[in-house]
Design a protein around this motif. Structure first.
Motif, PDB file in Angstrom:
ATOM      1  N   PRO A  85       0.798  -1.231   0.000  1.00  0.00           N
ATOM      2  CA  PRO A  85       0.000   0.000   0.000  1.00  0.00           C
ATOM      3  C   PRO A  85       0.831   1.283   0.000  1.00  0.00           C
ATOM      4  O   PRO A  85       0.413   2.290  -0.559  1.00  0.00           O
ATOM      5  N   GLU A  86       1.999   1.249   0.621  1.00  0.00           N
ATOM      6  CA  GLU A  86       2.857   2.442   0.681  1.00  0.00           C
ATOM      7  C   GLU A  86       3.656   2.647  -0.604  1.00  0.00           C
ATOM      8  O   GLU A  86       3.918   3.773  -1.003  1.00  0.00           O
ATOM      9  N   LEU A  87       4.071   1.563  -1.240  1.00  0.00           N
ATOM     10  CA  LEU A  87       4.977   1.648  -2.381  1.00  0.00           C
ATOM     11  C   LEU A  87       4.286   1.663  -3.735  1.00  0.00           C
ATOM     12  O   LEU A  87       4.861   2.136  -4.716  1.00  0.00           O
ATOM     13  N   LYS A  88       3.066   1.174  -3.808  1.00  0.00           N
ATOM     14  CA  LYS A  88       2.433   0.950  -5.104  1.00  0.00           C
ATOM     15  C   LYS A  88       2.206   2.213  -5.925  1.00  0.00           C
ATOM     16  O   LYS A  88       2.024   2.133  -7.129  1.00  0.00           O
ATOM     17  N   VAL A  89       2.262   3.373  -5.295  1.00  0.00           N
ATOM     18  CA  VAL A  89       2.079   4.617  -6.057  1.00  0.00           C
ATOM     19  C   VAL A  89       3.349   5.071  -6.776  1.00  0.00           C
ATOM     20  O   VAL A  89       3.295   5.963  -7.614  1.00  0.00           O
ATOM     21  N   ILE A  90       4.484   4.465  -6.466  1.00  0.00           N
ATOM     22  CA  ILE A  90       5.738   4.838  -7.138  1.00  0.00           C
ATOM     23  C   ILE A  90       5.702   4.276  -8.555  1.00  0.00           C
ATOM     24  O   ILE A  90       5.515   3.073  -8.738  1.00  0.00           O
ATOM     25  N   PRO A  91       5.891   5.126  -9.566  1.00  0.00           N
ATOM     26  CA  PRO A  91       5.918   4.616 -10.933  1.00  0.00           C
ATOM     27  C   PRO A  91       7.098   3.660 -11.140  1.00  0.00           C
ATOM     28  O   PRO A  91       8.226   3.958 -10.742  1.00  0.00           O
ATOM     29  N   VAL A  92       6.801   2.506 -11.733  1.00  0.00           N
ATOM     30  CA  VAL A  92       7.825   1.515 -12.038  1.00  0.00           C
ATOM     31  C   VAL A  92       7.905   1.361 -13.548  1.00  0.00           C
ATOM     32  O   VAL A  92       6.916   0.987 -14.200  1.00  0.00           O
ATOM     33  N   ILE A  93       9.072   1.671 -14.075  1.00  0.00           N
ATOM     34  CA  ILE A  93       9.328   1.532 -15.505  1.00  0.00           C
ATOM     35  C   ILE A  93      10.238   0.331 -15.687  1.00  0.00           C
ATOM     36  O   ILE A  93      11.346   0.303 -15.153  1.00  0.00           O
ATOM     37  N   ILE A  94       9.750  -0.662 -16.416  1.00  0.00           N
ATOM     38  CA  ILE A  94      10.570  -1.822 -16.726  1.00  0.00           C
ATOM     39  C   ILE A  94      11.578  -1.389 -17.780  1.00  0.00           C
ATOM     40  O   ILE A  94      11.214  -0.814 -18.808  1.00  0.00           O
ATOM     41  N   LEU A  95      12.852  -1.646 -17.512  1.00  0.00           N
ATOM     42  CA  LEU A  95      13.939  -1.321 -18.439  1.00  0.00           C
ATOM     43  C   LEU A  95      14.741  -2.598 -18.610  1.00  0.00           C
ATOM     44  O   LEU A  95      15.552  -2.954 -17.747  1.00  0.00           O
ATOM     45  N   THR A  96      14.482  -3.304 -19.699  1.00  0.00           N
ATOM     46  CA  THR A  96      15.006  -4.653 -19.855  1.00  0.00           C
ATOM     47  C   THR A  96      15.397  -4.938 -21.298  1.00  0.00           C
ATOM     48  O   THR A  96      14.966  -4.231 -22.211  1.00  0.00           O
ATOM     49  N   SER A  97      16.185  -5.963 -21.476  1.00  0.00           N
ATOM     50  CA  SER A  97      16.551  -6.384 -22.834  1.00  0.00           C
ATOM     51  C   SER A  97      15.521  -7.361 -23.408  1.00  0.00           C
ATOM     52  O   SER A  97      15.542  -7.662 -24.592  1.00  0.00           O
ATOM     53  N   SER A  98      14.598  -7.833 -22.578  1.00  0.00           N
ATOM     54  CA  SER A  98      13.611  -8.817 -23.025  1.00  0.00           C
ATOM     55  C   SER A  98      12.525  -8.187 -23.890  1.00  0.00           C
ATOM     56  O   SER A  98      11.861  -7.235 -23.480  1.00  0.00           O
ATOM     57  N   GLU A  99      12.352  -8.746 -25.067  1.00  0.00           N
ATOM     58  CA  GLU A  99      11.259  -8.345 -25.946  1.00  0.00           C
ATOM     59  C   GLU A  99      10.166  -9.409 -25.958  1.00  0.00           C
ATOM     60  O   GLU A  99       9.243  -9.340 -26.772  1.00  0.00           O
ATOM     61  N   ALA A 100      10.264 -10.390 -25.067  1.00  0.00           N
ATOM     62  CA  ALA A 100       9.313 -11.496 -25.035  1.00  0.00           C
ATOM     63  C   ALA A 100       7.904 -10.993 -24.734  1.00  0.00           C
ATOM     64  O   ALA A 100       7.693 -10.231 -23.781  1.00  0.00           O
ATOM     65  N   HIS A 101       6.967 -11.434 -25.542  1.00  0.00           N
ATOM     66  CA  HIS A 101       5.574 -11.019 -25.397  1.00  0.00           C
ATOM     67  C   HIS A 101       5.060 -11.257 -23.977  1.00  0.00           C
ATOM     68  O   HIS A 101       4.394 -10.392 -23.390  1.00  0.00           O
ATOM     69  N   MET A 102       5.366 -12.414 -23.396  1.00  0.00           N
ATOM     70  CA  MET A 102       4.875 -12.729 -22.051  1.00  0.00           C
ATOM     71  C   MET A 102       5.498 -11.831 -20.987  1.00  0.00           C
ATOM     72  O   MET A 102       4.837 -11.502 -19.998  1.00  0.00           O
TER      73      MET A 102
END
Length: 146
Positions: A85-102
């Motif tokens: 509940p405290e952390l979920k408002v922080i925007p999380v941007i995935i920065l990864t080399s994976s292009e996998a659809h899943m």
């Protein structure tokens, strides 16, 4: 346009080369940031929860999160952040080399705010850094958890 206060970015990345590239990109783009680096998911969660050596940690404005890491994957970190509940408002941007659809689909299912494929050149990474600043800082209103 006047420069903004430095944004606090928690970079969760185990690859030292990618850490250096990320820092260089923000520096070359002349974007005021304070980048805090944790090298695995366990350390990232300790930082966010101010545990252990991170008792004086500042809450980041944005989390840049790699998916493939040792000890605790980025997917697990994302899930824990978004269930807290405290952390979920922080925007999380995935920065990864994976292009996998899943990977893309599951990241959004766990409420990632964005999914970015890691650029391979410094120039492309500068573009990504500039885009992050343009949207997440200049256009978007970030939550304040102070």
């Amino acid at each position: 346009m006047p420069k903004h206060e430095p944004i606090k970015i928690l970079l969760v990345e185990d690859n030292e080369g990618d850490v250096m590239l990320t820092k260089l990109a923000f520096e070359k783009a002349d974007i005021p940031v304070d980048i805090i680096v944790t090298q695995n998911g366990i350390e990232a969660m300790e930082y966010l929860r101010r545990e252990g050596k991170f008792t004086n940690a500042l809450t980041p404005d944005i989390v840049l999160l790699d998916l493939n890491m040792p000890k605790m994957s980025g997917k697990e970190v994302l899930k824990e952040i978004k269930e807290d509940p405290e952390l979920k408002v922080i925007p999380v941007i995935i920065l990864t080399s994976s292009e996998a659809h899943m990977d893309v689909l599951n990241s959004y299912r766990y409420y990632a705010n964005a999914y970015i494929i890691k650029p391979v050149t410094v120039e492309s990474f500068i573009d990504v850094a500039q885009t992050i600043e343009d949207f997440w800082v200049k256009i978007n209103k970030l939550p304040s958890l102070v």
